[in-house]
Scaffold this active site. Structure first.
Site, short mmCIF file in Angstrom:
data_model
loop_
_atom_site.label_atom_id
_atom_site.label_comp_id
_atom_site.label_asym_id
_atom_site.label_seq_id
_atom_site.Cartn_x
_atom_site.Cartn_y
_atom_site.Cartn_z
N HIS A 156 -27.93 -23.12 -9.81
CA HIS A 156 -29.24 -23.23 -9.17
C HIS A 156 -30.24 -22.19 -9.68
O HIS A 156 -31.45 -22.33 -9.48
CB HIS A 156 -29.12 -23.17 -7.64
CG HIS A 156 -28.89 -21.80 -7.08
ND1 HIS A 156 -27.65 -21.35 -6.66
CD2 HIS A 156 -29.74 -20.77 -6.84
CE1 HIS A 156 -27.76 -20.12 -6.20
NE2 HIS A 156 -29.02 -19.75 -6.29
N ASP A 201 -21.96 -25.15 -8.64
CA ASP A 201 -23.05 -24.17 -8.73
C ASP A 201 -22.75 -23.07 -9.73
O ASP A 201 -23.00 -21.89 -9.48
CB ASP A 201 -23.35 -23.56 -7.35
CG ASP A 201 -24.72 -22.87 -7.33
OD1 ASP A 201 -25.56 -23.20 -8.19
OD2 ASP A 201 -24.94 -22.01 -6.46
N SER A 220 -27.74 -14.15 -6.46
CA SER A 220 -27.06 -15.35 -6.93
C SER A 220 -26.67 -15.23 -8.39
O SER A 220 -27.50 -14.93 -9.25
CB SER A 220 -27.98 -16.56 -6.76
OG SER A 220 -28.22 -16.83 -5.40
#
Length: 335
Positions: free
Chosen positions: A78, A108, A185
């Site tokens: 993402h 992901d 992330s």
């Protein structure tokens, strides 16, 4: 005399001063965290992603980490999905254009590569199957743009499941209370041996100290697929379904112990499901003798090994239990 005794008693009271043993434990903990950070921080990078859509463009950012000396790095899908340009900034401030090797939105995860004339500092990948709940976990990343921020906590739980942006379930997720924020992330979650045990991927907004990382063993498998194929190969049948409960009467009739199965709600024209005779309203209870209790079970079973292979579906249709041979095809990710 009594005052002198009082002072002696007070000075020997363990609650009046920190015991030496506790100080040693705290020093050891601090040293373990600091040593891990020193060994890994140069492998952690800041990723800036730009996507151009016509005359306009949008940008995003996140973290990542080098895991080979020749410039391969891991991050979240993402963070980079849809980007037309990717720029990586290393700890020494050097910026490099990165290329996307491959990504898997279903887990992901994504692999990038940067080029350098010299060997690059990189993190060692650990073994997430050996993790224990309660062991120290250390996160390094770039939350909210604050480069190389370190947080520490413990492994709060193992074997969690987390739904990806595609709707597919990510299994074997690590829960940690090492604080993560937007921008973390794609960064590494580490043990005190400076080995990567997970890829930080998600937080629950509004919650405190509930953060998640994809287990590094899952990431290793994805990396292998991306290196080999540029994508993760999965099987597809061309159906949609939903999880429904099975009544005790139906379970007894089927001679199964499961309390749920998958009802088919849509079958695509010309798909393997149609060609194999599957119909809307059918209830799938098993594949090749393996119970299917929910949609996630169905997705897990449709892995690379079943591409082009005849699979026997056990189905409840009306009041009959039937077996249907279906041959899944490869599923290609949507752009």
């Amino acid at each position: 005399m009594n005052a002198h005794l009082d002072r002696q008693i007070l000075s020997s009271d363990p609650s009046s001063v920190a015991p030496a043993q506790d100080e040693e434990l705290l020093d050891a903990y601090s040293e373990a965290v600091a040593d891990t950070v020193e060994r890994v921080q140069d492998s952690v990078v800041f990723i800036a992603a730009q996507a151009k859509r016509g005359p306009s463009s949008r940008g995003g950012s996140g973290s990542g980490f080098l895991f080979t000396p020749d410039g391969y790095l891991l991050t979240n899908s993402h963070v980079v999905h849809g980007a037309t340009t990717l720029e990586v900034t290393r700890s020494d401030g050097v910026k490099s254009t990165a290329e996307l090797v491959g990504e898997d939105p279903d887990t992901d995860l994504a692999v990038l590569r940067i080029w350098s004339s010299r060997s690059l500092p990189h993190a060692q990948l650990g073994d997430s199957s050996r993790l224990r709940v309660g062991q120290v976990a250390i996160a390094i990343g770039n939350p909210l743009g604050f480069a190389h921020t370190v947080t520490a906590g413990v492994v709060s739980a193992l074997g969690r499941s987390l739904r990806s942006n595609t709707g597919r379930m990510i299994d074997n997720v690590i829960q940690t209370d090492a604080a993560l924020n937007p921008g973390n992330s794609g960064g590494p979650l580490l043990d005190t041996r400076a080995h990567v045990i997970g890829v930080n991927t998600a937080i629950i907004l509004g919650a405190q100290s509930i953060c998640f990382a994809t287990a590094i063993n899952s990431a290793k498998w994805v990396v292998g697929q991306l290196f080999a194929h540029g994508r993760v190969r999965r099987a597809r049948l061309g159906l949609a379904g939903s999880t429904i409960p099975l009544s005790r009467r139906v379970a007894r009739f089927l001679e199964v112990e499961q309390a749920s199965a998958v009802r088919v709600s849509e079958v695509q024209v010309g798909s393997p499901a149609t060609n194999g005779g599957l119909k809307v309203g059918d209830i799938v209870v098993g594949i090749d003798g393996i119970p299917v209790t929910n949609v996630d079970d169905l997705q897990r079973l449709l892995d690379e090994s079943r591409i082009g292979t005849v699979c026997v579906f056990r189905v409840l249709r009306d009041t009959r239990a039937i077996f249907l041979p279906l041959t899944p095809i490869e599923s290609f990710p949507q752009a």
